[in-house]
Design a protein around this motif. Structure first.
Motif, PDB file in Angstrom:
ATOM      1  N   HIS A  65       0.663  -1.150  -0.062  1.00 19.45           N
ATOM      2  CA  HIS A  65       0.011  -0.004   0.042  1.00 19.45           C
ATOM      3  C   HIS A  65       0.801   1.209  -0.002  1.00 19.45           C
ATOM      4  CE1 HIS A  65      -3.381  -2.708   0.789  1.00 19.45           C
ATOM      5  NE2 HIS A  65      -4.295  -1.544   0.830  1.00 19.45           N
ATOM      6  N   PHE A  67      -2.399  -0.788  -8.866  1.00 14.57           N
ATOM      7  CA  PHE A  67      -2.764  -1.613  -7.820  1.00 14.57           C
ATOM      8  C   PHE A  67      -3.779  -2.638  -8.331  1.00 14.57           C
ATOM      9  CE2 PHE A  67      -1.222  -1.180  -3.294  1.00 14.57           C
ATOM     10  CZ  PHE A  67      -2.124  -2.200  -2.767  1.00 14.57           C
ATOM     11  N   PHE A 116      -6.140  -5.599  -6.131  1.00 14.89           N
ATOM     12  CA  PHE A 116      -6.559  -5.777  -4.697  1.00 14.89           C
ATOM     13  C   PHE A 116      -6.904  -7.239  -4.573  1.00 14.89           C
ATOM     14  CE2 PHE A 116      -6.545  -1.411  -3.206  1.00 14.89           C
ATOM     15  CZ  PHE A 116      -6.825  -0.739  -4.376  1.00 14.89           C
ATOM     16  N   TYR A 132     -10.485  -7.952  -5.526  1.00 15.88           N
ATOM     17  CA  TYR A 132     -10.677  -7.375  -7.048  1.00 15.88           C
ATOM     18  C   TYR A 132     -11.210  -5.806  -6.844  1.00 15.88           C
ATOM     19  CZ  TYR A 132     -12.056 -12.410  -6.809  1.00 15.88           C
ATOM     20  OH  TYR A 132     -12.278 -13.566  -6.320  1.00 15.88           O
ATOM     21  N   SER A 133     -12.292  -5.727  -5.875  1.00 15.39           N
ATOM     22  CA  SER A 133     -12.901  -4.411  -5.795  1.00 15.39           C
ATOM     23  C   SER A 133     -13.309  -3.882  -7.095  1.00 15.39           C
ATOM     24  CB  SER A 133     -12.031  -3.731  -4.949  1.00 15.39           C
ATOM     25  OG  SER A 133     -12.024  -3.829  -3.732  1.00 15.39           O
ATOM     26  N   LEU A 134     -14.179  -4.614  -7.715  1.00 15.66           N
ATOM     27  CA  LEU A 134     -14.554  -4.088  -9.062  1.00 15.66           C
ATOM     28  C   LEU A 134     -16.079  -3.034  -8.738  1.00 15.66           C
ATOM     29  CD1 LEU A 134     -14.319  -6.962 -11.628  1.00 15.66           C
ATOM     30  CD2 LEU A 134     -12.823  -5.147 -11.313  1.00 15.66           C
ATOM     31  N   ALA A 154      -5.847  -2.503 -14.055  1.00 19.27           N
ATOM     32  CA  ALA A 154      -4.367  -1.958 -13.881  1.00 19.27           C
ATOM     33  C   ALA A 154      -3.640  -1.684 -14.804  1.00 19.27           C
ATOM     34  CB  ALA A 154      -3.810  -2.823 -12.854  1.00 19.27           C
TER      35      ALA A 154
END
Lengths: 292, 255, 261
Positions: B52, B82, B84, B87-89, B150
């Motif tokens: 991070h 990055f 994650f 995934y954090s779509l 990314a």
């Protein structure tokens, strides 16, 4: 609307290094206004806003900007409260309302709980009848008012019946939501440990569905109250709704508003207390939610 | 040739009760363009914090992250992008909109964004899902979208935080096979966190082994075998030797 | 091999659908049966439960009755305007309040109180303050609906999942970009829930106002029919009201449903 625990916006400690400097500031000047907790400041602002509203109202009524016969003024309303509380007529109206609400809530919650559990626990029944339930909740039940008056007459029964109608739908739909939200893993765990039906219900279903249950009970009481009061406003000769109607028709606006304020305060207090009670009883949920 | 340099990085933070926790202590690391570095360490050792910090997502308590000589103080996705773990779509955006997210924030014509995003989707093999929504895709596919997102900014470095953590073995291997192709083709530097010893060795030019909290770098191990590697590499004696060595290092920490 | 599996699956889903619809039809039949029983052997008073045939003929004849359509127009118009106002004001106020933590902390409880308090209790006062016209009806429904919409908007925008904000940050979004491109999308489910509540509030309270005190609209027609003991007519009006509000709510749902489901 769920009485959810508030999640702070960004919890990651490393991202809020500004916190360190605020903490140091706090140590340096403890009495400064800006260092009071934000909740306290917000409460103060809120109180100031409400007070400002009351002041403007008072002045406007006093100077004739608003017709005091129609809107009354805060001073009149406040001074009407005490005599009303001790007035036996008002007390009877309050107790009549409470009884009617309690009865309709009890009947409504039994029906609602059974219906909600049936639709929530049985996939087939739920799939078949949920759309109808959702539709019923969405449509204005007040369409049934004239019919209810016809069927039940002008007394308390109509109010209770309407309260039951509003309450059981709310409770049912919230119970279904609550049961739906139980994570399937809990069922599997219970099955793995061969828990009996009753145990499954008490240990898994009830706690798992508890947010839904709590929301349902709260909305149920509220709906029962609305149902009872609406009928009282409309036709009955008893209860809080009747009081508001009578005082309004007699142009005793200060008394009407006083009754409204009393009810509002009681509801808000009850609502806050209920929220706190729910938080206490479902503390384990917070751990669950943050882990997601 | 660019390099991502971490110098004397220390990160500590205050807990809600006021105690100070040191997550990373004086970490020094340098990743060259084109190099694949894997980072492994015990739970809570701060590897995620390190990544991070490298991505500009948190402010170090002391030390610097720089790209060559320029110090990075905030996220710079064109330099280091990055990926994650979860995934954090954005669930409310379509797959292709998600891929174009970084391009959109950087500004640019809608057509430009559409073209570049479509190209990246093609690259990770998901062109036919462009107008679907993340909830309709499997975990492995969502991770590919995240990687495409990314890569869309053509970054010099890719920072991946346990990208395979949430996937099952089979998906992992398939995704891994595709990733090898993708990453050798584009050739950027990669820093990948994993808790799997096998992954750490298989992918890496260099393995960074970290200590338990407060995190420091225990050792850096070079892997000589040329990339891209076949799965059969995992059966070689060299692989077994490396595995034993890392296992030792990690175990020693726990003792 | 796969063919038999897919045919088996298709068959089981067909029989599954059959069960579901079977149950629904069974319920409808049971209700109709109860109705027939009531008007027939049970001898329930026709003042409470008129014959099925009279209700249906009433329903059919109303379809071509201009009075009914005019009343329906009044009701639907009031609902649409009230909802548009409540949504517009609720969303705007909610959005503005959500921008500052102090504003949110101050106003969120106020909006919650506005929602919790049964505004319906104020109806007699509304009548003498604003009269019995359409504006009074609309305003009454608006007041009821604006609070849940504002509350949910604030709550939704203030409680964005941190990981979406993190993604925004990681991909170089400026604060404005986060506000306009990430927060609304992430908050939409909560905001939509608020709009649903608001819509329900609007339909319920417009009809309530019409039944209790207004001089126009379907609710008023219902009142009239009931008062003149034309029970079959009142049942028919109830059916129309239910159908119309169900359609309105369905349309709103379809328009606002998030695409990702």
């Amino acid at each position: 609307m769920r009485a959810d625990s508030q999640k702070q916006n960004v919890r990651d400690p490393a991202l809020t290094t500004e916190k360190k400097t605020t903490m140091q500031a706090r140590v340096r000047s403890p009495a400064a206004w800006s260092n009071r907790s934000p909740e306290t400041r917000a409460t103060v602002y809120r109180t100031l806003i409400l007070l400002a509203f009351l002041v403007i109202w008072e002045v406007a009524s006093g100077t004739g900007l608003l017709d005091a016969r129609f809107v009354s003024k805060p001073s009149a309303v406040l001074s009407a409260i005490i005599p009303l509380i001790v007035d036996p007529v008002v007390q009877k109206a309050l107790s009549d309302t409470v009884i009617a609400v309690a009865v309709s809530f009890l009947i409504g919650s039994v029906i609602g709980l059974l219906l909600g559990l049936a639709l929530g626990l049985s996939k087939t029944l739920g799939e078949a009848y949920m759309p109808a339930l959702v539709m019923l909740v969405g449509i204005p039940k007040s369409v049934f008012l004239p019919l209810m008056i016809l069927i039940f007459g002008l007394g308390n029964e109509a109010g209770i019946a309407f309260g039951v109608l509003l309450a059981f739908l709310q409770i049912a739909i919230n119970v279904v939501a609550g049961v739906d939200s139980i994570r399937p893993q809990y069922y599997s765990v219970a099955r793995a440990y061969r828990s009996g039906r009753v145990r499954l219900f008490v240990d898994v279903i009830l706690p798992g569905a508890s947010p839904g249950l709590f929301a349902g009970l709260w909305h149920g009481i509220r709906s029962a109250f609305i149902g009872v009061v609406i009928v009282q406003m409309f036709v009955s000769t008893v209860g809080v709704g009747y009081l508001v109607r009578i005082y309004t028709n007699l142009f005793e606006i200060d008394k009407a508003l006083a009754v409204v304020i009393l009810v509002a305060v009681a509801i808000i207090l009850a609502g806050t207390a209920w929220g706190k009670l729910e938080q206490r009883l479902t503390r384990w949920r917070k751990v669950e939610e943050t882990r997601q | 040739m660019t390099s991502l340099v971490v110098e004397h990085l220390s990160v500590s933070y205050q807990t809600s009760v006021g105690t100070e926790i040191s997550a990373l202590k004086d970490v020094n690391l340098q990743i060259e363009f084109g190099e694949f570095v894997t980072i492994i360490g015990p739970s809570g050792c701060g590897k995620s914090t390190l990544l991070h910090a490298m991505g500009g997502l948190l402010k170090p308590s002391s030390g610097t992250i720089s790209l060559d000589t320029t110090v990075l103080t905030e996220p710079s996705p064109r330099d280091a992008a990055f990926v994650f773990q979860d995934y954090s779509l954005f669930p409310w955006k379509s797959v292709i909109e998600n891929v174009g997210v970084g391009l959109k924030f950087a500004g640019g014509s809608a057509r430009d964004i559409q073209e570049k995003a479509a190209a990246q989707l093609e690259f990770v093999g998901l062109s036919q899902f462009a107008d679907r929504y993340p909830s309709e895709l499997s975990g492995g596919m969502q991770q590919r979208v995240a990687i495409a997102r990314a890569l869309a900014l053509e970054p010099k470095f890719l920072l991946m935080d346990e990208p395979f953590g949430a996937l099952d073995e089979q998906t992992r291997r398939n995704l891994g096979r595709d990733l090898t192709k993708i990453l050798t083709d584009t050739g950027q530097g990669v820093a990948l966190i994993t808790h799997s010893l096998e992954e750490a060795i298989f992918w890496a030019d260099r393995i960074v082994v970290m200590s338990a909290r407060p995190g420091r770098i225990l050792e850096e191990i070079r892997v000589e075998a040329p990339r891209p590697r076949d799965l059969s590499y995992m059966t070689t004696p060299e692989f077994a030797e490396l595995r034993a060595k890392i296992f030792d290092l990690l175990e020693f920490q726990h003792a | 091999m796969t063919q038999t599996i897919t045919t088996k699956l298709r068959q089981s889903s067909v029989s599954h659908a059959a069960i579901i619809w079977g149950l629904r039809v069974a319920l409808v039949l049971a209700l109709l049966g109860a109705w027939l029983l009531g008007t027939g052997p049970a001898e329930v008073s026709p003042l409470i439960l008129p014959e099925m045939t009279t209700v249906f003929s009433s329903f059919i004849s109303m379809f071509t009755d201009p009075v009914i359509w005019q009343a329906a127009g009044v009701t639907v118009w009031a609902m649409l305007v009230a909802f548009a106002l409540a949504a517009g004001v609720g969303l705007a106020v909610g959005f503005i309040v959500s921008r500052s933590s102090m504003l949110s902390a101050t106003f969120e409880p106020l909006f919650a109180w506005g929602y919790i308090f049964p505004v319906a209790l104020l109806y007699p006062l509304f009548l003498i303050w604003f009269g019995v016209g359409v504006e009074s009806k609309i305003f009454f429904a608006f007041i009821n609906a604006v609070f849940p919409i504002a509350f949910n908007t604030v709550k939704g925008l203030r409680n964005i999942e941190p990981r979406y904000l993190k993604v925004g940050q990681a991909f170089g979004a400026s604060k404005t970009q986060i506000d306009w491109h990430i927060k609304p999308g992430a908050a939409w489910p909560m905001i939509l829930a608020g709009l649903r509540l608001g819509a329900a509030m609007v339909t319920i309270n417009v009809v309530l106002a019409e039944v209790l005190g207004a001089k126009a609209g379907l609710g008023y027609e219902l009142q009239q029919a009931a008062n003149t003991l034309q029970i079959a007519d009142s049942y028919a009006v109830i059916l129309y009201l239910i159908i119309i509000t169900a359609i309105l709510l369905g349309v709103m749902e379809r328009l606002l449903r998030p695409r990702h489901g």
